[in-house]
Design an enzyme around this catalytic site. Structure first.
Site, PDB file in Angstrom:
ATOM      1  N   LYS A  25       0.836  -1.206   0.000  1.00 55.13           N
ATOM      2  CA  LYS A  25       0.000   0.000   0.000  1.00 55.13           C
ATOM      3  C   LYS A  25       0.871   1.256   0.000  1.00 55.13           C
ATOM      4  O   LYS A  25       0.673   2.169  -0.806  1.00 55.13           O
ATOM      5  CB  LYS A  25      -0.918  -0.011   1.219  1.00 55.13           C
ATOM      6  CG  LYS A  25      -1.928   1.122   1.226  1.00 55.13           C
ATOM      7  CD  LYS A  25      -2.667   1.180   2.546  1.00 55.13           C
ATOM      8  CE  LYS A  25      -3.694   0.090   2.676  1.00 55.13           C
ATOM      9  NZ  LYS A  25      -5.047   0.540   2.386  1.00 55.13           N
ATOM     10  N   ARG A  95      -3.404   2.739   8.720  1.00 59.69           N
ATOM     11  CA  ARG A  95      -3.705   1.456   8.070  1.00 59.69           C
ATOM     12  C   ARG A  95      -2.457   0.604   7.956  1.00 59.69           C
ATOM     13  O   ARG A  95      -1.354   1.121   7.778  1.00 59.69           O
ATOM     14  CB  ARG A  95      -4.219   1.666   6.650  1.00 59.69           C
ATOM     15  CG  ARG A  95      -5.528   2.376   6.550  1.00 59.69           C
ATOM     16  CD  ARG A  95      -5.830   2.606   5.061  1.00 59.69           C
ATOM     17  NE  ARG A  95      -6.662   3.769   4.892  1.00 59.69           N
ATOM     18  CZ  ARG A  95      -7.971   3.721   4.717  1.00 59.69           C
ATOM     19  NH1 ARG A  95      -8.582   2.572   4.650  1.00 59.69           N
ATOM     20  NH2 ARG A  95      -8.666   4.824   4.576  1.00 59.69           N
ATOM     21  N   GLY A 104      -7.977  -7.465   4.667  1.00 61.45           N
ATOM     22  CA  GLY A 104      -8.783  -7.511   5.890  1.00 61.45           C
ATOM     23  C   GLY A 104      -8.159  -8.263   7.049  1.00 61.45           C
ATOM     24  O   GLY A 104      -8.798  -8.431   8.081  1.00 61.45           O
ATOM     25  N   MET A 106      -5.440  -7.470   8.783  1.00 59.30           N
ATOM     26  CA  MET A 106      -4.864  -6.628   9.831  1.00 59.30           C
ATOM     27  C   MET A 106      -5.786  -5.430  10.078  1.00 59.30           C
ATOM     28  O   MET A 106      -6.854  -5.343   9.509  1.00 59.30           O
ATOM     29  CB  MET A 106      -3.457  -6.216   9.435  1.00 59.30           C
ATOM     30  CG  MET A 106      -2.501  -7.398   9.510  1.00 59.30           C
ATOM     31  SD  MET A 106      -0.844  -6.945   9.120  1.00 59.30           S
ATOM     32  CE  MET A 106      -0.940  -6.614   7.405  1.00 59.30           C
ATOM     33  N   ARG A 362      -3.530  -1.455  -6.119  1.00 54.13           N
ATOM     34  CA  ARG A 362      -2.681  -2.638  -5.966  1.00 54.13           C
ATOM     35  C   ARG A 362      -3.042  -3.607  -7.082  1.00 54.13           C
ATOM     36  O   ARG A 362      -4.115  -3.486  -7.687  1.00 54.13           O
ATOM     37  CB  ARG A 362      -2.888  -3.281  -4.601  1.00 54.13           C
ATOM     38  CG  ARG A 362      -4.289  -3.786  -4.398  1.00 54.13           C
ATOM     39  CD  ARG A 362      -4.481  -4.369  -3.024  1.00 54.13           C
ATOM     40  NE  ARG A 362      -5.903  -4.623  -2.810  1.00 54.13           N
ATOM     41  CZ  ARG A 362      -6.466  -4.831  -1.644  1.00 54.13           C
ATOM     42  NH1 ARG A 362      -5.747  -4.823  -0.553  1.00 54.13           N
ATOM     43  NH2 ARG A 362      -7.748  -5.068  -1.535  1.00 54.13           N
ATOM     44  N   HIS A 480     -15.859  -9.227   1.379  1.00 51.13           N
ATOM     45  CA  HIS A 480     -14.756 -10.065   1.851  1.00 51.13           C
ATOM     46  C   HIS A 480     -14.839 -11.478   1.269  1.00 51.13           C
ATOM     47  O   HIS A 480     -13.870 -12.010   0.724  1.00 51.13           O
ATOM     48  CB  HIS A 480     -14.787 -10.110   3.385  1.00 51.13           C
ATOM     49  CG  HIS A 480     -13.738 -10.970   3.972  1.00 51.13           C
ATOM     50  ND1 HIS A 480     -13.967 -12.265   4.378  1.00 51.13           N
ATOM     51  CD2 HIS A 480     -12.421 -10.739   4.174  1.00 51.13           C
ATOM     52  CE1 HIS A 480     -12.850 -12.766   4.829  1.00 51.13           C
ATOM     53  NE2 HIS A 480     -11.891 -11.867   4.724  1.00 51.13           N
ATOM     54  N   GLU A 771      14.220 -44.744  -5.529  1.00 54.69           N
ATOM     55  CA  GLU A 771      13.314 -44.339  -4.446  1.00 54.69           C
ATOM     56  C   GLU A 771      13.822 -44.757  -3.077  1.00 54.69           C
ATOM     57  O   GLU A 771      13.081 -44.733  -2.102  1.00 54.69           O
ATOM     58  CB  GLU A 771      11.896 -44.851  -4.705  1.00 54.69           C
ATOM     59  CG  GLU A 771      11.802 -46.294  -5.133  1.00 54.69           C
ATOM     60  CD  GLU A 771      10.395 -46.713  -5.572  1.00 54.69           C
ATOM     61  OE1 GLU A 771       9.425 -46.017  -5.284  1.00 54.69           O
ATOM     62  OE2 GLU A 771      10.290 -47.774  -6.210  1.00 54.69           O
ATOM     63  N   SER A 790      13.904 -43.181 -12.801  1.00 55.35           N
ATOM     64  CA  SER A 790      12.721 -42.373 -12.520  1.00 55.35           C
ATOM     65  C   SER A 790      12.633 -42.237 -10.998  1.00 55.35           C
ATOM     66  O   SER A 790      12.546 -43.239 -10.285  1.00 55.35           O
ATOM     67  CB  SER A 790      11.474 -43.051 -13.082  1.00 55.35           C
ATOM     68  OG  SER A 790      10.351 -42.287 -12.742  1.00 55.35           O
ATOM     69  N   THR A 793       9.727 -40.193  -5.681  1.00 54.11           N
ATOM     70  CA  THR A 793       9.975 -39.322  -4.523  1.00 54.11           C
ATOM     71  C   THR A 793       8.975 -39.543  -3.390  1.00 54.11           C
ATOM     72  O   THR A 793       9.176 -39.022  -2.297  1.00 54.11           O
ATOM     73  CB  THR A 793       9.973 -37.841  -4.955  1.00 54.11           C
ATOM     74  OG1 THR A 793       8.897 -37.656  -5.879  1.00 54.11           O
ATOM     75  CG2 THR A 793      11.280 -37.466  -5.610  1.00 54.11           C
ATOM     76  N   CYS A 857       8.453 -39.466 -10.955  1.00 54.43           N
ATOM     77  CA  CYS A 857       7.059 -39.905 -11.057  1.00 54.43           C
ATOM     78  C   CYS A 857       6.355 -39.914  -9.710  1.00 54.43           C
ATOM     79  O   CYS A 857       5.218 -40.339  -9.605  1.00 54.43           O
ATOM     80  CB  CYS A 857       6.956 -41.261 -11.740  1.00 54.43           C
ATOM     81  SG  CYS A 857       7.763 -42.564 -10.833  1.00 54.43           S
ATOM     82  N   TYR A 877      12.181 -35.181 -17.736  1.00 55.85           N
ATOM     83  CA  TYR A 877      10.717 -35.059 -17.698  1.00 55.85           C
ATOM     84  C   TYR A 877      10.189 -35.158 -16.275  1.00 55.85           C
ATOM     85  O   TYR A 877      10.885 -35.607 -15.368  1.00 55.85           O
ATOM     86  CB  TYR A 877      10.055 -36.143 -18.557  1.00 55.85           C
ATOM     87  CG  TYR A 877      10.191 -37.546 -18.029  1.00 55.85           C
ATOM     88  CD1 TYR A 877       9.288 -38.051 -17.096  1.00 55.85           C
ATOM     89  CD2 TYR A 877      11.226 -38.380 -18.455  1.00 55.85           C
ATOM     90  CE1 TYR A 877       9.412 -39.332 -16.597  1.00 55.85           C
ATOM     91  CE2 TYR A 877      11.356 -39.669 -17.962  1.00 55.85           C
ATOM     92  CZ  TYR A 877      10.447 -40.136 -17.029  1.00 55.85           C
ATOM     93  OH  TYR A 877      10.572 -41.406 -16.522  1.00 55.85           O
TER      94      TYR A 877
END
Ligand code: PEP
Ligand code: MG
Length: 898
Positions: A25, A95, A104, A106, A362, A480, A771, A790, A793, A857, A877
């Site tokens: 702001k 403000r 909204g 704060m 803004r 809001h 893995e 591959s 994860t 993957c 990939y």
């Protein structure tokens, strides 16, 4: 250090670039001065002051006092009035303003500087007793709530805060005098009420409302800074991932009034439509009103112009016709701002006795569909380049386009309960709840809920976030609820005045129909219709959005990462191709084993205690598997398909009911006790670390042989029929190179046999999932043999952290709440730990084999920040679920630009 930045009269110390110091702001107020846009003068106290305050035991830097005095003097000079002056008093607003907008969340205090001494002077100056006492009571209400109660840490008794108590006094007063509206109250009424307010404040909070302007000013500044650590700001920061250390700036600015009569007004607007993206000036305004009246939704706001009127607003007065010259000035400012900021702006303005003032600009929040349209339109207009356009859309925003809409047929037959303003598009269905806490609670239990409120407030954000959709009785398109829902791309309907909510009984009456807590309702956020019961939702078709297609084309031109999908059926594969998938990165074969027609053979295989019986059972699955792979390879013709050999722990196939035990015993021609014993022998304490992955193929090589045969024979037959297919056979959960070599040799042997049988050469690869940490550490050894890696994860996160992927839910909320983890590591890749293993494995692997194809993957393959990591680490990939493919395409393009 400079703690205070001035602005006013076309000059400013700061600029738009200084958001970190001045907050959004403050930085934009400064910039508007440079653009010669009329802004009430004032000053910004920097975010450094907020950080100082929290670091130094809630105290301010010594120099701040005199810096504020000087700044106030500058403001006074510009305005020709004085703070605390008896004849011509200056009033200011205080403000908050963080780096990133937190709508909204704060606090704000208005009309600071009104005291028993300054009131007479202002009455004389304005000629309006009523106006001044109305302003005074607003100051008292805000100050008591924000400064004296919240910032002072007063816990309201029975949860009823001071603001509520003061509001009740107004209601009582109105009843006594038979008034309907606040506007019926005279200056004398407000004066009397102000006195009552002060007594109530003293009785409830134990101290006097301050009658000294400086005390009011510093109280408000401190309260705004404290609101950075208020509960709702903390909640919002957690959801939006805003760092605590940023802090808020404080803007002290001359008050201007939109409630000084019929030539005064106030409004909020967007330089383009934030719901559709259309290049039309869009906003709402109210004559003779304060800004909070528009946002709070207590009065129905009017449309800004004729062009954007709807069925519901066609009879309301537009600013364009009511105040044409002001509208034209505002429209010029709109164009000026867009030209300067090169983005859609969300603005607030006040007209005080015929003079236009801008209070804020803004970057405006917008939903996904609008974000795409604006980005593409602005690029086509030459306002921004294509790269900027690509960065303008958050990948997750595409979700909205890919999300369900109501099935038109079921909508036609449904019972319409009512209608409101369509604030957030798309369809949603859920069970009615009436408080934000209930929404969060029900959601935790896995329920889909729709939150129904009179109006929402920032205190409700946790419940709004947990809901499928939000429905309110009050408020306009800039209320809001509308703003917050739009930011999240949630279905939302506001201003449905037919709702009569009985919060005590947790029920709502809509046009004579009662909906109780837990009842299903359905909403069409695009039309504003609300229906009884649960209606069908249908998947969205993003292909109907022309700008989406253009943006995706630009993304594909930019990105280097390939995007694959995780899919197990031809249907999923087709869906993914529609979304732009370039191959399958993970086909989990175990799901194919659960089919009714196959599960018996699987169980027989598990039961077999000699190779011959096992082979017999396994080979029964061959024709089924061949059919599966033919389907999927065909659907993906011309594209690579990574098929993973069987992975899950065997006991997953052996959860049997009593009847199933008996039937299996009959089938096997053994006693049911034998079946029971075998099932209990298969029980493992840590099945995810147990007999699964390549350990299955090693114990039962027939499984690997059967699956490899099915894949390669399917490929051979398709090739014979002229199709180009590229199977990639993937060995799961490898921890040592010897495991890999063992399984690979089976696959290669099968391949040789198949190629001889069909007298052709097949293009196929053999590779492995990475893995387990040990696979990462010895990736060089594995890469000597494997043709691709591959990264799985999901398991790699599980085994690196030692967190069970199935049980993390029991403690993750505590970890997130207490900032022990920044986010769920199963959702967004833990770059520091798991990521380090991934980078190491990539380097080790490519050192021995620089053609090694590498992908990911795990679930992280569809997570934008993880995709960024994948690109930085040289992966070829990412693979993700079909519905995340477009998100991954855009994220991959953005990772080339960041
Ligand atoms: C993984 O572990 O990341 C993976 C993709 O395999 P799954 O989730 O099937 O264990
Ligand atoms: Mg896995």
């Amino acid at each position: 250090m400079k703690y205070v930045y001035l602005f006013g009269n076309g000059q400013a110390d700061g600029t738009a670039e200084m958001k970190n110091t001045l907050g959004g702001k403050g930085a934009n107020l400064a910039e508007m001065n440079h653009l010669k846009i009329p802004v009430p003068p004032g000053f910004t106290i920097t975010t450094d002051v907020c950080s100082f305050y929290y670091k130094n035991n809630n105290s301010f830097p010594e120099e701040l006092d005199s810096a504020v005095d000087n700044a106030l003097k500058n403001t006074e000079d510009i305005m020709g009035s004085k703070f605390g002056d008896l004849e011509n008093p200056l009033l200011v607003s205080i403000r908050s303003g963080a780096r990133q907008s937190m709508p909204g969340m704060m606090e704000t205090v208005l009309n600071v500087g009104l005291t028993s001494k300054t009131i007479p002077g202002l009455i004389k100056k304005t000629g309006s007793n009523r106006f001044v006492y109305d302003a005074y009571r607003r100051l008292i209400m805000m100050y008591a709530d924000v400064v004296m109660e919240k910032a002072a840490g007063h816990e309201p008794k029975n949860g009823i805060g001071i603001r509520h108590k003061l509001e009740s006094l107004i209601d009582v007063h109105k009843k006594e005098l038979n008034y309907n509206n606040d506007t019926d109250l005279s200056g004398e009424d407000w004066k009397n009420l102000s006195d009552k307010f002060k007594t109530t404040i003293k009785d409830n909070l134990g101290s006097d409302f301050p009658d000294d302007p400086k005390e009011q000013l510093w109280g408000a500044i401190m309260a705004v800074i404290k609101s950075w650590n208020g509960e709702r700001a903390i909640n919002y920061r957690r959801i939006e991932k805003i760092p605590e250390k940023w802090g808020t700036a404080v803007n002290v600015q001359t008050m201007v009034f939109g409630n000084m009569g019929e030539s005064s007004a106030t409004g909020v607007a967007f330089t383009r439509n934030p719901a559709t993206g259309e290049n039309k000036f869009f906003g709402e305004w109210l004559v003779n009103a304060q800004g909070e009246d528009v946002v709070a939704g207590l009065r129905t706001p009017n449309p800004l112009n004729e062009e954007t009127k709807t069925e519901g607003t066609k009879n309301l007065p537009s600013l364009e016709l009511s105040m044409p010259s002001i509208y034209s000035e505002l429209n010029k400012i709109r164009l000026n701002l867009e030209k300067h900021y090169k983005d859609m702006q969300d603005i607030e303005f006040t007209i005080q006795e015929g003079k236009l003032w801008m209070l804020q600009t803004r970057v405006g929040k917008r939903n996904g569909s609008a974000a795409i349209k604006m980005a593409v339109d602005m690029a086509n207009q030459g306002m921004i380049d294509k790269n900027t356009a690509l960065l303008r859309v958050r990948p997750e925003q595409l979700d909205e386009l890919l999300h369900p809409m109501l099935d038109i047929k079921s909508e036609k037959e449904a019972v319409l309960l009512g209608k409101g303003l369509p604030a957030g598009p798309g369809g949603a269905t859920g069970r009615a709840v009436f408080t934000a806490d209930d929404a969060a609670e029900w959601h935790k239990k896995g329920e889909k809920v729709i939150l129904i409120r009179d109006e929402t407030s920032p205190e409700d954000v946790h419940g709004m976030h947990a809901s499928e959709a939000i429905l309110t009785a009050k408020g306009g398109m800039t209320s809001h609820a509308a703003l917050v829902a739009r930011g999240w791309g949630k279905c939302c309907i506001v201003g449905c005045s037919e709702l009569q909510i009985n919060i005590k009984n947790k029920e709502v009456n809509i046009n004579g129909k009662k909906i109780s807590e837990g009842d299903w309702i359905t909403m069409n956020g695009t039309s504003g219709n609300i229906y009884k019961d649960r209606l069908n939702l249908i998947d969205a078709d993003p292909d109907t959005h022309p700008e989406y297609k253009i943006l995706m084309k630009w993304a594909d031109e930019k990105r280097k990462l390939k995007i694959r999908t995780n899919a197990e059926s031809p249907n999923d594969a087709f869906q993914a191709i529609k979304f732009g998938a370039e191959g399958i990165g993970l086909c989990r074969t175990e799901h194919m084993f659960f089919d009714e027609s196959r599960i018996l053979a699987v169980r027989k295989m598990i039961f077999a205690d000699n190779e011959k019986d096992r082979r017999n059972a396994v080979m029964k699955l061959l024709p089924f598997q061949k059919e599966d792979f033919t389907g999927i390879l065909k659907a993906m013709e011309g594209k690579p398909v990574t098929i993973r050999l069987l992975d899950p722990p065997l006991h997953e196939f052996m959860t049997l009911t009593k009847e199933q035990e008996i039937s299996l015993a009959e089938n096997l021609n053994v006693d049911v006790e034998i079946v029971k014993n075998r099932v209990s022998a298969l029980h493992e304490l840590n099945p995810m670390l147990g007999h699964r992955g390549c350990r299955l193929g090693i114990a039962y090589p027939e499984i690997t042989e059967m699956q490899a045969t099915a894949i390669l024979e399917a490929a051979a037959e398709l090739t014979k029929n002229g199709a180009s297919v590229f199977p990639e056979i993937m060995i799961p959960l490898v921890g040592t190179v010897s495991e890999y070599v063992d399984q690979e040799s089976i696959v290669r042997k099968v391949a040789k046999t198949v190629m001889e049988k069909y007298a052709l050469e097949l293009q196929y690869l053999v590779g492995t999932m990475i893995e387990l940490p040990r696979a990462c550490l010895t990736a060089d050894e594995i890469a000597e043999h494997a043709e691709f890696f591959s990264f799985g994860t999901n398991d790699l996160t599980q085994t690196t952290y030692g967190f069970s992927r199935d049980d993390i839910g029991s403690f993750l909320p505590d970890y997130l709440e207490r900032n022990i983890l920044p986010e769920d590591p199963f959702q967004s890749l833990d770059v520091k730990g798991v990521g380090k293993l991934v980078s190491m494995a990539v380097k080790l692997g490519r050192n021995v084999n620089n053609h090694l194809k590498i992908g990911i993957c795990g679930e992280h393959g569809g997570d934008p920040s993880s995709i960024h990591f994948c690109k930085e680490n040289g992966l070829d990939y990412v693979s993700c679920s079909p519905f995340r493919v477009p998100i991954a395409r855009l994220a991959a393009a953005q990772s080339e630009l960041k």
